[in-house]
Design a protein around this motif. Structure first.
Motif, short mmCIF file in Angstrom:
data_model
loop_
_atom_site.label_atom_id
_atom_site.label_comp_id
_atom_site.label_asym_id
_atom_site.label_seq_id
_atom_site.Cartn_x
_atom_site.Cartn_y
_atom_site.Cartn_z
N HIS A 101 -19.49 6.51 -21.22
CA HIS A 101 -19.04 6.80 -19.87
C HIS A 101 -19.15 5.53 -19.03
O HIS A 101 -20.19 4.86 -19.06
CB HIS A 101 -19.89 7.89 -19.22
N SER A 102 -18.10 5.18 -18.30
CA SER A 102 -18.09 3.94 -17.54
C SER A 102 -17.63 4.17 -16.11
O SER A 102 -16.74 5.00 -15.86
CB SER A 102 -17.19 2.89 -18.20
N LEU A 103 -18.21 3.43 -15.20
CA LEU A 103 -17.85 3.49 -13.78
C LEU A 103 -17.84 2.07 -13.22
O LEU A 103 -18.75 1.27 -13.51
CB LEU A 103 -18.86 4.33 -13.00
N GLN A 104 -16.83 1.78 -12.41
CA GLN A 104 -16.81 0.51 -11.68
C GLN A 104 -16.63 0.81 -10.19
O GLN A 104 -15.77 1.62 -9.81
CB GLN A 104 -15.67 -0.39 -12.14
N ILE A 105 -17.48 0.19 -9.37
CA ILE A 105 -17.37 0.31 -7.92
C ILE A 105 -17.03 -1.08 -7.38
O ILE A 105 -17.77 -2.04 -7.62
CB ILE A 105 -18.69 0.82 -7.30
N ARG A 106 -15.94 -1.15 -6.66
CA ARG A 106 -15.46 -2.44 -6.14
C ARG A 106 -15.37 -2.35 -4.62
O ARG A 106 -14.78 -1.42 -4.08
CB ARG A 106 -14.11 -2.79 -6.74
N MET A 107 -15.94 -3.33 -3.92
CA MET A 107 -15.90 -3.38 -2.46
C MET A 107 -15.14 -4.63 -2.01
O MET A 107 -15.41 -5.73 -2.49
CB MET A 107 -17.31 -3.41 -1.87
N THR A 108 -14.22 -4.43 -1.09
CA THR A 108 -13.46 -5.54 -0.53
C THR A 108 -13.47 -5.46 0.99
O THR A 108 -13.64 -4.38 1.57
CB THR A 108 -11.99 -5.52 -1.01
N GLU A 109 -13.31 -6.60 1.65
CA GLU A 109 -13.15 -6.61 3.10
C GLU A 109 -11.78 -6.06 3.45
O GLU A 109 -10.77 -6.48 2.86
CB GLU A 109 -13.31 -8.02 3.65
N ARG A 110 -11.72 -5.12 4.36
CA ARG A 110 -10.44 -4.48 4.66
C ARG A 110 -9.43 -5.47 5.24
O ARG A 110 -8.26 -5.47 4.84
CB ARG A 110 -10.64 -3.33 5.65
N GLU A 111 -9.84 -6.32 6.14
CA GLU A 111 -8.89 -7.21 6.82
C GLU A 111 -8.42 -8.34 5.91
O GLU A 111 -7.22 -8.67 5.90
CB GLU A 111 -9.52 -7.78 8.08
N SER A 112 -9.33 -8.95 5.17
CA SER A 112 -8.96 -10.12 4.35
C SER A 112 -8.61 -9.76 2.92
O SER A 112 -7.93 -10.54 2.22
CB SER A 112 -10.11 -11.13 4.35
N GLY A 113 -9.08 -8.61 2.45
CA GLY A 113 -8.88 -8.26 1.05
C GLY A 113 -9.82 -8.98 0.11
O GLY A 113 -9.73 -8.82 -1.12
#
Length: 248
Positions: free
Chosen positions: A157-169
């Motif tokens: 079982h695998s999970l990836q959580i990715r966070m980015t800045e909304r304005e700059s990407g």
């Protein structure tokens, strides 16, 4: 580290886990062990931890996606994140996940059976091997008479959580969590994946570690905090968050 590479590393570890009787959610297992890898360029503060979930086209109307987002939102809240409408969010959070089935073959020794009417047996039960040659009865060689290959189903079982800045990407945080065992349901594995992935947020860039989460008496997720296994901790940069607690 890609999911494919992590899967390959986990497949080798699974052999050891099966030999020692480990199964993800079954029997007398007291914890779930999850492999975590994190990449970080995090510089946010508690005051700016507002986010909205971002979905792929396939996830837009998915009930499964909403279920996992609710689990992730609960865990993110413990790290001072607040879910808000997309237009006012500082960050976007993406979830991607998968489950893969495989078969693992383990070679088991077969020992001589002095009482064939009771059927064959494997291993040395109750520590009898410590007496050597049947101890006080002596005379028989207790070594294995042969080996047999036994195959077991295994699910990764695998999970990836990715966070980015909304304005700059700009990508500021990406963490991957994977665990394995006989559990064929991703939904039952997801609480462990999410808690392991976000434990001690934010981890330092290049951190690779193993996280153990206790089971409660009913087989669900225990209330105890996740614990990082210190022997598997490898960080390319110091973690700005709390240091993991090694298992004694």
């Amino acid at each position: 580290m890609t999911l494919g590479r992590l899967y390959g590393e986990l497949k080798g570890a699974v052999r050891v886990a099966l030999i020692t009787g480990f199964a993800l959610l079954g029997g007398c297992t007291t914890y779930v062990q999850t492999q975590v890898a994190a990449f970080s360029d995090w510089s946010g503060t508690d005051a700016t931890r507002t986010y909205a979930f971002e979905r792929s086209a396939q996830q837009q109307n998915s009930i499964e996606q909403k279920t996992y987002e609710a689990l992730a939102a609960n865990e993110l809240a413990t790290h001072s994140f607040k879910q808000v409408p997309d237009a006012s969010a500082n960050y976007r959070v993406e979830l991607s996940y998968s489950i893969r089935g495989d078969m693992v073959t383990v070679r088991q020794p077969v020992y001589y059976d002095p009482w064939p009417m009771y059927g064959g047996w494997y291993g040395r039960p109750y520590g009898w091997g410590g007496y050597g040659g049947w101890g006080p009865w002596g005379g028989w060689d207790m070594g294995p008479t042969g080996y047999v290959d036994q195959s077991y189903p295994i699910f990764v079982h695998s999970l990836q959580i990715r966070m980015t800045e909304r304005e700059s990407g700009r990508e500021v945080y990406k963490v991957t969590a994977s665990n394995s065992g006989g559990e064929s349901s991703l939904v039952r594995a997801m609480p462990y994946l999410i808690r392991s992935a976000l434990a001690d947020f934010p981890l330092g860039n290049g951190t690779v570690r193993t996280v153990k989460i206790p089971l409660d008496k009913t087989g669900g997720v225990g209330n105890e905090a996740p614990v990082a296994v210190g022997a598997n901790e490898k960080a390319a940069a110091p973690a700005p968050g709390p240091a993991p607690v090694p298992v004694q």
